[in-house]
Design a protein around this motif. Structure first.
Motif: not given
Length: 565
Positions: A502-529
């Motif tokens: 959200k902070v990045c979006r407000d500042d016009g910054i795009k975010v790239v998540l590099s090489s997330p593992r299975k558990q963090p990626l699955g939780l981030l998807k469920k969290a609506g990231v």
């Protein structure tokens, strides 16, 4: 079909075949353990504020069911020192019916815990907590025996440790030399036999010699007979406690304490036995067996019971191979009570106090206590805090506070180990095992910033990411977050990622998540990231993350959903 983890060891071993050689070995071990358990059960019954018969009854009934239905090959059960303080407190407050009701409820709790597969709970109790707790119990047990050992004329000994010792000091001028002589003689006999004849039943020999001495000399010392009267020779019979819902509610906290102590000590004892035998116990079935044993003990008028480390070790050393040894130990105790109960009235209380001094010393784990004092300050603090709370407050508070403080300190250490660091160039990353060409490029593309997160991202460090983001100078157009070294993320960590996005979006910054593992990626998807489309992109590798970041900077960003699989 019942899973093997919920099958008693006895059933499995008998099904595999049980021969004469095993029976002989188990019979000798059962006899040895019965000889050890006889004086110990009486001493623990008296120390708990109950009677010697109830201590023996517990060893007989609970000992049988712990062996017959437990998950260990060689576990021996019965009354133990860990329960002394709890039992005495419950009897003083609610009477013996209240204790029996609490023990019944504790049995139910243990059975539920077993079938809920909580048998691995011992792994989550920190060693400093266990050491401080057992050392504290040792101090309490030893303190409770000073009156009988010294023959002090105190009718009612206070329960709390400071008033107890105040009463002792006030009565020291009335020490009975006969009681001291009998107690010291018993203590000397036990220690002497341990030193020069370790296989001899030191407890039983000390008790027999002291009883013979008192009978022969008519020494004026307090005995089981003078304090409790005749020891009944009847076989165990059902005597369920009277109860009502109000009493049930009042003893529920004590029931949870009994269940917790029974479970922890039984699993500790089973682990020790595994180390001695090379076999593995079934922790969930062990809890079920302990639960049934406590139910039965309460219904027959006994005390809370659990696996006894010293008696289990004696069983192993004596050659016990299967749970049949524990069943034989129980049967022999019942036979001794039935045929020789009249002889038990001559046993001096000072002699039993000497036995409990030795038990307390063994429980104190003094070597472990001293060893932990040399470890980091956090471990020392947890152990000493648990020890002091056990001695001066109560056991429940000691365990609860000890585990809580240990957990908080662990989370602090984990927080200290987590790093969120800016990466100012393309460098070889041995942790990521990604072979990056350091000669190809020495600086990041213009408009791209990189952060690496190392360690679990949980609530203890969830603000570190946003704080680090606020600390950067010139705002980039693309932000790469390297996550390959993040093995775990919780809800607070996911919230931190969302706040960062959200902070990045407000500042016009795009975010790239590099090489997330299975558990963090699955939780981030469920969290609506990833719900907001092009706010965040997921890259399968760091090289790909650089390419995506360059495309973002050049206004050629890819479809964010193409890389999120």
């Amino acid at each position: 079909m019942i899973p093997q983890r919920f099958t008693p060891k006895l059933y499995t071993l008998l099904r595999e075949g049980y021969g004469v050689s095993s029976l002989k070995a188990d019979a000798m071990a059962g006899l040895t353990v019965a000889i050890v358990a006889l004086p110990l059960a009486m001493a623990l019954g008296i120390a708990s504020g109950a009677t010697p018969e109830q201590g023996l009854l517990t060893a007989i009934v609970a000992g049988f069911f712990i062996s017959a239905l437990g998950g260990s090959r060689v576990q021996i059960g019965g009354p133990t020192g860990a329960f002394v303080v709890i039992i005495a407190g419950v009897i003083a407050q609610y009477g013996f019916d209240g204790l029996a009701l609490a023990t019944l409820l504790a049995g139910v709790i243990l059975i539920v815990a077993g079938y809920a597969q909580l048998g691995q709970i011992i792994r989550y109790i920190p060693h400093p907590v266990i050491t401080g707790f057992t050392a504290g119990i040792a101090v309490i047990i030893a303190s409770s025996q000073v009156r009988d050992f010294l023959g002090l004329p105190i009718d009612e000994v206070p329960a709390e440790i400071i008033p107890k010792w105040a009463a002792y000091f006030a009565a020291f001028n009335a020490i009975d030399p006969w009681a001291v002589g009998v107690g010291a003689g018993s203590l000397f006999t036990i220690l002497l036999l341990r030193r020069f004849a370790p296989r001899a039943p030191g407890y039983l020999i000390a008790v027999l010699l002291s009883a013979l001495f008192v009978a022969a000399t008519h020494a004026p010392v307090e005995t089981i007979g003078t304090k409790f009267g005749e020891v009944e020779s009847a076989l165990p019979s059902l005597s369920p406690p009277a109860w009502d819902f109000e009493k049930l509610a009042s003893v529920t906290p004590a029931a949870f304490t009994i269940a917790f102590l029974a479970g922890i000590e039984a699993l500790l004892s089973a682990v020790v036995a595994d180390g001695m035998t090379g076999y593995r116990h079934r922790p969930n079935q062990e809890l079920v067996g302990q639960g049934v044993a406590n139910l039965a003990s309460a219904l027959f008028g006994g005390l809370p019971a659990t696996g006894a480390i010293a008696r289990t070790a004696a069983n192993v050393k004596a050659g016990g191979r299967t749970p049949v040894a524990g069943i034989i130990h129980s049967a022999l105790l019942m036979a001794i009570v039935y045929f020789f109960s009249g002889s038990m009235t001559s046993i001096p209380l000072a002699s039993l106090a000497a036995i409990l001094f030795v038990v307390a010393w063994g429980m104190s784990e003094h070597r472990q206590f001293v060893h932990l004092l040399k470890l980091p300050s956090s471990d020392r603090a947890v152990m000493l805090l648990t020890f002091l709370l056990t001695v001066f407050v109560d056991l429940t508070a000691a365990i609860g506070v000890g585990v809580t403080i240990a957990s908080l300190l662990f989370m602090k250490h984990m927080s200290d180990s987590v790093s969120v660091t800016p990466q100012g160039g393309l460098v070889a990353d041995a942790l990521d095992n990604e072979q990056e060409d350091t000669t190809q490029r020495t600086e990041l593309p213009p408009g791209v910033e990189v952060f690496r997160i190392t360690g679990p991202l949980f609530f203890g460090v969830s603000n570190a990411l946003v704080d680090t983001l606020h600390d950067i100078g010139q705002k980039p157009e693309a932000m790469i977050i390297r996550m390959k070294q993040v093995p775990y993320i919780d809800a607070s960590g996911a919230k931190s990622i969302r706040e960062m996005i959200k902070v990045c979006r407000d500042d016009g910054i795009k975010v790239v998540l590099s090489s997330p593992r299975k558990q963090p990626l699955g939780l981030l998807k469920k969290a609506g990231v990833f719900e907001n489309g092009d706010d965040v992109v997921c890259a399968p590798s760091y090289d790909r993350a650089i390419e995506i970041a360059q495309d973002i900077v050049e206004q050629r960003a890819p479809n964010p959903f193409a890389e999120t699989g």
